[in-house]
Design a protein around this motif. Sequence first.
Motif: not given
Length: 503
Positions: A34-37, A171-172, A177-182
Amino acid sequence: MSSAGAQKSSSLTLVLMVASAACGGTLQYGYNLAIMNAPTTFIQTFVNETFLERWDIQLEDYQVTLVWTIIVSIFSFGGFAGSIIAGPMTIRFGRKKCLLLNNIFLMTGALLAVTSRAAKSFEMIIISRVLVGINAGISMNVQPMYFGESAPKHLRGAISLSSAVFTAFGVVLGQVVGLREILGSESCWQYLLASNAIPGLVQLLTLPWFPESPRYLLIDRGDKEACINALRRLRGCEVQSSELDEILQEQAETKGMRARRPWELFADRSVRWQLISVMVLSSTMQLCGNDSIYFYASYIFKEAGVSDDKIQYITIGTGTCEFTACILCNLLVERKGRRFMLMGGYILMTVWAVVFTIALLFEHNISWMPYISMACIFTYILSFGLGPAGVTGILPTEIFNQTARPAAYTIAGSMMWLNLFIIGMIFPFLVSELSEYCFVPFGTVSLLSAWFVGLILPETKGKSLSAITSEFNKLNFKSQDEKCTSQAKTQYQLGEVSHSTAL
């Protein structure tokens, strides 16, 4: 301590052991997918800038995409390597210690990722992804084995299935964590890639306090006292004699036998259909296209009119769907059985693939069709989570004995990672060449998988290994049985003829 108190304490020990092992185990697989997106464009820019600074070369778009594809897909090669070395590692070190040692790959990978930007080296990211892939490959094999061997028979499916629940949770967590705000911003992408070290650290601090697999302790190490102590901690004060007798029976059956090697299973007729089942279902788990649909989701959401700044939040819904479905499957698997959940999941996926294809065909003619496409993404992922996502990982524990189990997991893991790589490479071409019909192959795979499960796989819920083996032997030795029956019938008929002649 009262019996009820002991049982409550043992249940808590089992739950905490599952959480500890999964934190640095299968959670890592989902998290690292998930973190690669989120950092795609940032890392592509970093690659371009690195080439420009080192060699004064401005890369073309397709060249940047090629390097990015290598960074993403090399994770599968690492996973493939991890699945191959997982079997020998579990035999040598045991299930628990293998999971702990596995963090060496993770921590080294995280260190390379977090320093790659300062070192101005995209090669460090590639090596990091290989190491993280090895970590995921080992944990995807060892963790279900550890859970399956530690859980009581009536909870074996649910405990083993928690591996899939933690994968979906990973995945969730990775999407959040990959949100722009984090950590999904341009200034933080290197910390996002290294954030997988935190769950690994949690495992290193907690897992040593829990017992090793009781079956490994008795069957592999021959330490009955340690096995009883482990069972006592996991079950309560009193160890049920029936459970200990079952482990002792398996020890007697495998006495003097060394751990099997993967290639030896291919030559062993007594496990032929067990091996075929594991290989087919591990392959179809990736060939059904569920992991690919995550990449296709952004395109569908755009077509449905969702603005670019909102897509990252809706994408979290896809991971949440699988997480929810895996929890539901965990609750149902001991009631409905493995066969029902697998067949049901694949049949539903076939239905949604057909609906998805129809929706894609008419999305430009009917205004509300893109919303049907969007709904199909969620229902397809839900159906996958309800059966194939979790039940597939349980099977090698339930249908192979202690000497063959590590080799079986090695083969199953190798097939899963190999097919993940293949589907990751061909999916963009399927979309471009087949267009609206891109999910027809995935629907076909799902339909054939449901047919295979219905025709070949026996129900394993609540059964002992010897009972499951007897079911498979009907297929493994079918031709021999038919030959014996035919010979007996011929002898009987000859006897009849001799008797009538004598008369």
